[in-house]
Scaffold this motif. Structure first.
Motif, PDB file in Angstrom:
ATOM      1  N   LYS A   1     -40.278 -24.419 -62.202  1.00 56.33           N
ATOM      2  CA  LYS A   1     -39.159 -23.888 -62.985  1.00 56.33           C
ATOM      3  C   LYS A   1     -37.877 -24.653 -62.649  1.00 56.33           C
ATOM      4  O   LYS A   1     -37.086 -25.016 -63.531  1.00 56.33           O
ATOM      5  CB  LYS A   1     -38.998 -22.393 -62.644  1.00 56.33           C
ATOM      6  CG  LYS A   1     -37.936 -21.681 -63.433  1.00 56.33           C
ATOM      7  CD  LYS A   1     -38.132 -20.146 -63.331  1.00 56.33           C
ATOM      8  CE  LYS A   1     -36.969 -19.410 -63.948  1.00 56.33           C
ATOM      9  NZ  LYS A   1     -35.940 -19.034 -62.948  1.00 56.33           N
ATOM     10  N   HIS A   2     -37.690 -24.924 -61.368  1.00 52.23           N
ATOM     11  CA  HIS A   2     -36.488 -25.645 -60.930  1.00 52.23           C
ATOM     12  C   HIS A   2     -36.467 -27.067 -61.500  1.00 52.23           C
ATOM     13  O   HIS A   2     -35.423 -27.545 -61.963  1.00 52.23           O
ATOM     14  CB  HIS A   2     -36.452 -25.670 -59.395  1.00 52.23           C
ATOM     15  CG  HIS A   2     -35.458 -26.620 -58.825  1.00 52.23           C
ATOM     16  ND1 HIS A   2     -34.101 -26.506 -59.051  1.00 52.23           N
ATOM     17  CD2 HIS A   2     -35.615 -27.721 -58.037  1.00 52.23           C
ATOM     18  CE1 HIS A   2     -33.462 -27.491 -58.421  1.00 52.23           C
ATOM     19  NE2 HIS A   2     -34.354 -28.245 -57.809  1.00 52.23           N
ATOM     20  N   VAL A   3     -37.611 -27.736 -61.491  1.00 46.80           N
ATOM     21  CA  VAL A   3     -37.673 -29.100 -62.051  1.00 46.80           C
ATOM     22  C   VAL A   3     -37.364 -29.038 -63.549  1.00 46.80           C
ATOM     23  O   VAL A   3     -36.585 -29.847 -64.075  1.00 46.80           O
ATOM     24  CB  VAL A   3     -39.061 -29.739 -61.794  1.00 46.80           C
ATOM     25  CG1 VAL A   3     -39.169 -31.098 -62.478  1.00 46.80           C
ATOM     26  CG2 VAL A   3     -39.322 -29.886 -60.297  1.00 46.80           C
TER      27      VAL A   3
ATOM     28  N   ASN B   1     -35.575 -26.758 -65.153  1.00 44.65           N
ATOM     29  CA  ASN B   1     -34.146 -26.467 -65.364  1.00 44.65           C
ATOM     30  C   ASN B   1     -33.277 -27.686 -65.090  1.00 44.65           C
ATOM     31  O   ASN B   1     -32.319 -27.958 -65.815  1.00 44.65           O
ATOM     32  CB  ASN B   1     -33.702 -25.312 -64.455  1.00 44.65           C
ATOM     33  CG  ASN B   1     -34.372 -24.000 -64.829  1.00 44.65           C
ATOM     34  OD1 ASN B   1     -34.973 -23.891 -65.900  1.00 44.65           O
ATOM     35  ND2 ASN B   1     -34.276 -23.004 -63.952  1.00 44.65           N
ATOM     36  N   THR B   2     -33.624 -28.416 -64.029  1.00 45.93           N
ATOM     37  CA  THR B   2     -32.807 -29.583 -63.666  1.00 45.93           C
ATOM     38  C   THR B   2     -32.895 -30.653 -64.750  1.00 45.93           C
ATOM     39  O   THR B   2     -31.880 -31.225 -65.158  1.00 45.93           O
ATOM     40  CB  THR B   2     -33.278 -30.137 -62.302  1.00 45.93           C
ATOM     41  OG1 THR B   2     -33.088 -29.124 -61.319  1.00 45.93           O
ATOM     42  CG2 THR B   2     -32.497 -31.376 -61.901  1.00 45.93           C
ATOM     43  N   LEU B   3     -34.119 -30.914 -65.231  1.00 48.38           N
ATOM     44  CA  LEU B   3     -34.274 -31.932 -66.272  1.00 48.38           C
ATOM     45  C   LEU B   3     -33.586 -31.490 -67.565  1.00 48.38           C
ATOM     46  O   LEU B   3     -33.034 -32.319 -68.297  1.00 48.38           O
ATOM     47  CB  LEU B   3     -35.763 -32.221 -66.511  1.00 48.38           C
ATOM     48  CG  LEU B   3     -36.468 -32.983 -65.378  1.00 48.38           C
ATOM     49  CD1 LEU B   3     -37.970 -33.084 -65.653  1.00 48.38           C
ATOM     50  CD2 LEU B   3     -35.862 -34.384 -65.187  1.00 48.38           C
ATOM     51  N   THR B   4     -33.599 -30.179 -67.838  1.00 41.31           N
ATOM     52  CA  THR B   4     -32.914 -29.675 -69.030  1.00 41.31           C
ATOM     53  C   THR B   4     -31.399 -29.897 -68.903  1.00 41.31           C
ATOM     54  O   THR B   4     -30.745 -30.379 -69.827  1.00 41.31           O
ATOM     55  CB  THR B   4     -33.224 -28.173 -69.240  1.00 41.31           C
ATOM     56  OG1 THR B   4     -34.638 -27.989 -69.218  1.00 41.31           O
ATOM     57  CG2 THR B   4     -32.669 -27.675 -70.553  1.00 41.31           C
ATOM     58  N   LEU B   5     -30.875 -29.566 -67.730  1.00 40.43           N
ATOM     59  CA  LEU B   5     -29.439 -29.777 -67.512  1.00 40.43           C
ATOM     60  C   LEU B   5     -29.077 -31.258 -67.652  1.00 40.43           C
ATOM     61  O   LEU B   5     -27.984 -31.616 -68.079  1.00 40.43           O
ATOM     62  CB  LEU B   5     -29.040 -29.297 -66.112  1.00 40.43           C
ATOM     63  CG  LEU B   5     -28.960 -27.786 -65.906  1.00 40.43           C
ATOM     64  CD1 LEU B   5     -28.814 -27.462 -64.419  1.00 40.43           C
ATOM     65  CD2 LEU B   5     -27.780 -27.211 -66.689  1.00 40.43           C
ATOM     66  N   ALA B   6     -30.043 -32.118 -67.284  1.00 46.37           N
ATOM     67  CA  ALA B   6     -29.773 -33.560 -67.337  1.00 46.37           C
ATOM     68  C   ALA B   6     -29.944 -34.115 -68.746  1.00 46.37           C
ATOM     69  O   ALA B   6     -29.799 -35.319 -68.951  1.00 46.37           O
ATOM     70  CB  ALA B   6     -30.684 -34.296 -66.365  1.00 46.37           C
ATOM     71  N   GLY B   7     -30.280 -33.255 -69.713  1.00 46.26           N
ATOM     72  CA  GLY B   7     -30.256 -33.715 -71.099  1.00 46.26           C
ATOM     73  C   GLY B   7     -31.567 -33.630 -71.860  1.00 46.26           C
ATOM     74  O   GLY B   7     -31.614 -33.938 -73.044  1.00 46.26           O
ATOM     75  N   GLU B   8     -32.670 -33.218 -71.210  1.00 42.50           N
ATOM     76  CA  GLU B   8     -33.924 -33.096 -71.958  1.00 42.50           C
ATOM     77  C   GLU B   8     -33.957 -31.772 -72.722  1.00 42.50           C
ATOM     78  O   GLU B   8     -33.252 -30.821 -72.359  1.00 42.50           O
ATOM     79  CB  GLU B   8     -35.123 -33.133 -70.995  1.00 42.50           C
ATOM     80  CG  GLU B   8     -35.344 -34.483 -70.360  1.00 42.50           C
ATOM     81  CD  GLU B   8     -36.652 -34.541 -69.564  1.00 42.50           C
ATOM     82  OE1 GLU B   8     -37.629 -33.886 -69.963  1.00 42.50           O
ATOM     83  OE2 GLU B   8     -36.667 -35.229 -68.533  1.00 42.50           O
ATOM     84  N   THR B   9     -34.802 -31.683 -73.742  1.00 48.27           N
ATOM     85  CA  THR B   9     -35.010 -30.380 -74.382  1.00 48.27           C
ATOM     86  C   THR B   9     -35.820 -29.530 -73.411  1.00 48.27           C
ATOM     87  O   THR B   9     -36.614 -30.076 -72.619  1.00 48.27           O
ATOM     88  CB  THR B   9     -35.817 -30.504 -75.691  1.00 48.27           C
ATOM     89  OG1 THR B   9     -37.142 -30.958 -75.354  1.00 48.27           O
ATOM     90  CG2 THR B   9     -35.158 -31.488 -76.652  1.00 48.27           C
ATOM     91  N   PRO B  10     -35.636 -28.204 -73.433  1.00 51.41           N
ATOM     92  CA  PRO B  10     -36.404 -27.346 -72.515  1.00 51.41           C
ATOM     93  C   PRO B  10     -37.905 -27.557 -72.644  1.00 51.41           C
ATOM     94  O   PRO B  10     -38.621 -27.554 -71.633  1.00 51.41           O
ATOM     95  CB  PRO B  10     -36.000 -25.925 -72.940  1.00 51.41           C
ATOM     96  CG  PRO B  10     -34.666 -26.078 -73.592  1.00 51.41           C
ATOM     97  CD  PRO B  10     -34.667 -27.436 -74.244  1.00 51.41           C
ATOM     98  N   ALA B  11     -38.404 -27.784 -73.854  1.00 58.42           N
ATOM     99  CA  ALA B  11     -39.858 -27.955 -74.042  1.00 58.42           C
ATOM    100  C   ALA B  11     -40.340 -29.243 -73.378  1.00 58.42           C
ATOM    101  O   ALA B  11     -41.334 -29.242 -72.641  1.00 58.42           O
ATOM    102  CB  ALA B  11     -40.196 -27.968 -75.534  1.00 58.42           C
TER     103      ALA B  11
ATOM    104  N   ALA C   1     -38.821 -30.850 -70.984  1.00 60.32           N
ATOM    105  CA  ALA C   1     -38.615 -30.719 -69.538  1.00 60.32           C
ATOM    106  C   ALA C   1     -39.763 -29.940 -68.903  1.00 60.32           C
ATOM    107  O   ALA C   1     -40.235 -30.283 -67.812  1.00 60.32           O
ATOM    108  CB  ALA C   1     -37.276 -30.030 -69.259  1.00 60.32           C
ATOM    109  N   ALA C   2     -40.246 -28.904 -69.603  1.00 61.67           N
ATOM    110  CA  ALA C   2     -41.334 -28.087 -69.046  1.00 61.67           C
ATOM    111  C   ALA C   2     -42.617 -28.908 -68.913  1.00 61.67           C
ATOM    112  O   ALA C   2     -43.332 -28.803 -67.912  1.00 61.67           O
ATOM    113  CB  ALA C   2     -41.566 -26.857 -69.933  1.00 61.67           C
ATOM    114  N   VAL C   3     -42.891 -29.749 -69.908  1.00 59.91           N
ATOM    115  CA  VAL C   3     -44.084 -30.608 -69.847  1.00 59.91           C
ATOM    116  C   VAL C   3     -43.938 -31.612 -68.702  1.00 59.91           C
ATOM    117  O   VAL C   3     -44.858 -31.805 -67.888  1.00 59.91           O
ATOM    118  CB  VAL C   3     -44.291 -31.337 -71.200  1.00 59.91           C
ATOM    119  CG1 VAL C   3     -45.419 -32.361 -71.085  1.00 59.91           C
ATOM    120  CG2 VAL C   3     -44.584 -30.330 -72.308  1.00 59.91           C
ATOM    121  N   ASP C   4     -42.760 -32.242 -68.613  1.00 60.58           N
ATOM    122  CA  ASP C   4     -42.507 -33.196 -67.521  1.00 60.58           C
ATOM    123  C   ASP C   4     -42.694 -32.532 -66.156  1.00 60.58           C
ATOM    124  O   ASP C   4     -43.274 -33.119 -65.238  1.00 60.58           O
ATOM    125  CB  ASP C   4     -41.077 -33.750 -67.619  1.00 60.58           C
ATOM    126  CG  ASP C   4     -40.979 -34.869 -68.652  1.00 60.58           C
ATOM    127  OD1 ASP C   4     -42.033 -35.411 -69.052  1.00 60.58           O
ATOM    128  OD2 ASP C   4     -39.838 -35.196 -69.057  1.00 60.58           O
TER     129      ASP C   4
END
Ligand SMILES: [Zn+2]
Length: 682
Positions: free
Chosen positions: A205-207, A209-219, A221-224
């Motif tokens: 979840k933290h990864v 959220n961090t990737l989302t904040l850095a500009g990815e879409t939540p979807a 980011a969740a796969v990544d």
């Protein structure tokens, strides 16, 4: 610094200015403080409770801390001194000479304190680095980005570090080591059970959220995040455990460049070494964990590049997350607090002060020493440390289980052991460090790059024996087997650990027993005993001494395995073996040193109602005064080679007949272990 006996609780109605002033003047600490003691408890039942029980009963861990006690109390006092040094440097930074260390120090701290700049810039300071990751196409690009992360202090699959050669300790050698995990230990990826599952879900979840904040879409980011977790789990499974890493022979693998290429063919090593700043690839490296590199190479060959890019992106952002804007800072805190239990962030000045000390600490060390550590304190501390050395030498001479052959070598190792007390003789040269106005996170990266450049080309050169592995204000000490040296920073040679004005009983219990004797015996514990007087990994023990040592050391392991810490979580006797041997040896040796000092300088009468010997054991026990949140304690039981403080006190003392004698404990008392199960090492 002004010191008064303010009680913060009495200041609830005080003005802000009064409160600020009160916090500037924390109550002095005493090496032995009777007000910490629970006199309703019995010394022979639970000496930790007896020594610090009253303090434990009234202590509340502040919301921004995961623990309280000696460490925090000493750090609080040291931090006030460091803060005055940094405030001074920050306020003079525009008038200080361009390029001077003072100006760099002031700018580093001031840019950290500038929260407005952090809020306004969001992710933008990291955008150029994120763009390079996005632009990667080939495996050569990927390798360059792995190296770039490593240089900035972000995780990048494995680590490179020049260390003294295990077989030629006077020269540095290139070490390649396992690394690259985002959770605090490889066991978090492999442990089973509800607690472990829930922490793994929190990490994913933290990864995300961090990737989302850095500009990815939540979807996306969740796969990544799922892919990063799978990748790191494979790396974790190929990583040695902390217990396995305690054996220096397990990580001793001198490897030629050709063999390195065979073990990890997916990495272009020639190009890697050139990228990180070496003129040519070293002929030999120490490949600390070959199985890990085999797996890392396999993963590089088979994992899609998009996963590696996500991995590098996450670790880049993660390494600077706490220095970005509030959403990043909060995300980082929410995750890390799962492992510490802290309820809120430390005040910004403390976070910035710790970052400055951690990144460029030798730039502030001299000013700290000038304010806190007079030559008399250094001389007195050194005298006690040298008394401990002499006492340990006498113990070695008396040991009945050790053969004369091993004994002579042990005495020689002791005689050649170096010691550093207080502060470095040679301060680090920061002339090549770059520090700029602007986003602080970039100054952190610059400091890491400076440090990388400072050491990267060391392989093959002579080891710098003047270097310190801790900064001066640090409340800690260490023994380094590859240099055969013990090091005591000035920050640890303050009350409560040590007070040049305190009685010998108190000082020897705390400084000699808990610190100096402890560090010294690390040279001879399950790990340190494999290194000789020069720091080379050699078997200098006879086979029979080896067996005798291991039999006794195994009894220490059994003793600590039996202690339960949180709920049903046991202390890991094997992980904490070396520290427990050091604690036990420290008490025995520190006590001998006290007796020598009393013979030389005479016995004082009772102090606060206690004999010098009783004050010795109280000084030892109170030096471990500590109150820890359960989350932090769980993390420590998994990752910390030190046993929890309760057992660091009761463990060694319940083995020691001199403790029983000092407090009149009888066979059958909980603080008197059955002689048949008591180990005899030193
Ligand atoms: Zn230790």
């Amino acid at each position: 610094m002004r010191r008064t006996l303010w009680v913060l609780a009495a200041l609830v109605g005080a003005t802000r200015a009064q409160r600020a002033q009160a916090q500037e003047s924390l109550a002095p600490l005493r090496v032995v403080d009777p007000t910490y003691m629970d006199t309703t408890a019995k010394a022979c039942t639970d000496f930790f409770q007896y020594s610090v029980g009253a303090w434990l009963a009234r202590d509340t861990i502040p919301p921004d801390y995961s623990y309280s006690g000696v460490g925090r109390d000493m750090e609080d006092r040291n931090e006030l001194v460091v803060r005055s040094v940094l405030d001074d440097a920050a306020s003079h930074r525009t008038t200080a000479a361009a390029g001077s260390t003072g100006r760099k120090l002031g700018t580093f701290y001031a840019t950290c304190m500038d929260s407005t700049a952090a809020e306004q810039s969001g992710i933008s300071p990291l955008q150029p680095a994120l763009d390079s990751i996005a632009a990667a196409r080939t495996s050569a690009d990927l390798l360059r980005l792995i190296a770039a992360n490593q240089e900035r202090g972000a995780r990048g699959l494995f680590s490179y570090y020049p260390n003294p050669d295990l077989h030629d300790a006077g020269r540095y050698m290139a070490f390649l080591g396992q690394d690259g995990l985002g959770m605090p230990d490889r066991d978090y990826y492999t442990d089973s059970g509800h607690e472990a599952d829930s922490l793994r879900r929190a990490y994913v979840k933290h990864v995300t959220n961090t990737l989302t904040l850095a500009g990815e879409t939540p979807a996306a980011a969740a796969v990544d995040a799922e892919h990063i977790m799978a990748l790191e789990t494979s790396l974790a499974k190929a990583s040695l455990t902390r217990v396995a890493l305690r054996d220096p022979k397990a990580t001793d693998h001198p490897t030629s460049l050709a063999a390195l290429r065979t073990t990890a063919p997916a990495i272009d090593w020639t190009s890697y070494f050139r990228t990180i700043g070496l003129e040519s690839a070293p002929a030999r490296v120490n490949l600390a964990e070959p199985a890990f590199f085999k797996e890392a190479s396999r993963l590089l060959g088979m994992t899609p590049q998009s996963t590696w890019k996500a991995y590098l992106r996450y670790h880049l952002v993660s390494s600077g997350e706490r220095w970005l804007s509030t959403p990043f800072v909060n995300e980082d805190f929410t995750y890390t607090s799962l492992f510490t239990g802290a309820k809120q962030l430390l005040p910004r000045w403390k976070r910035c002060l710790r970052a400055t000390d951690g990144e460029i600490g030798e730039a502030l060390g001299k000013a700290y020493v000038d304010k806190t550590f007079p030559p008399e304190a250094k001389a007195r501390a050194k005298e006690i440390i040298d008394d401990v050395r002499a006492a340990f030498g006498e113990r070695l001479r008396r040991l009945t289980w050790m053969s004369d052959t091993t004994r002579q070598k042990a005495l020689s190792k002791l005689a050649q052991m170096h010691e550093k007390v207080g502060y470095p003789d040679v301060w680090r040269d920061y002339s090549k460090l770059e520090v700029a106005e602007g986003p602080f996170v970039l100054n952190v990266f610059r400091a890491n790059q400076f440090e990388w450049q400072r050491v990267v080309r060391r392989p093959g050169t002579a080891v710098d024996t003047t270097e310190w592995g801790m900064t001066v204000p640090t409340v800690n000490a260490y023994y380094d087997g590859s240099k055969n040296e013990m090091v005591f920073p000035a920050g640890a040679l303050e009350p409560q650990t040590f007070d040049p004005k305190a009685d010998n009983g108190a000082n020897f219990g705390s400084l000699a027993g808990s610190w100096a004797g402890h560090e010294l015996t690390h040279g001879f514990d399950d790990e340190g005993r494999h290194f000789d007087a020069k720091g080379n990994l050699t078997d200098w023990w006879t086979a029979s001494d080896n067996t005798k040592f291991t039999t006794q050391a195994d009894m220490v392991v059994q003793q600590f395995n039996s202690y339960v810490q949180v709920d049903t979580l046991h202390v890991n006797g094997k992980l904490t073996e070396g520290e427990n041997i050091a604690d036990y040896g420290g008490v025995l040796t520190g006590y001998d040193a006290l007796e020598r000092a009393l013979q030389q300088h005479g016995r004082p009468g009772l102090i606060d109602g206690f004999t010098p010997e009783q004050r010795f054991f109280l000084g030892f026990a109170q030096s471990w005064r500590s109150n820890t949140r359960p989350e932090e304690m769980r993390t420590r039981v998994t990752t910390d080679p030190h046993a929890p403080e309760h057992w660091r006190v009761n463990g060694p003392l319940s083995n020691d007949p001199l403790f029983a004698q000092a407090f009149g404990c009888k066979p059958g008392d909980p603080m008197v272990r059955d002689p048949a199960s008591v180990p005899h090492i030193w």
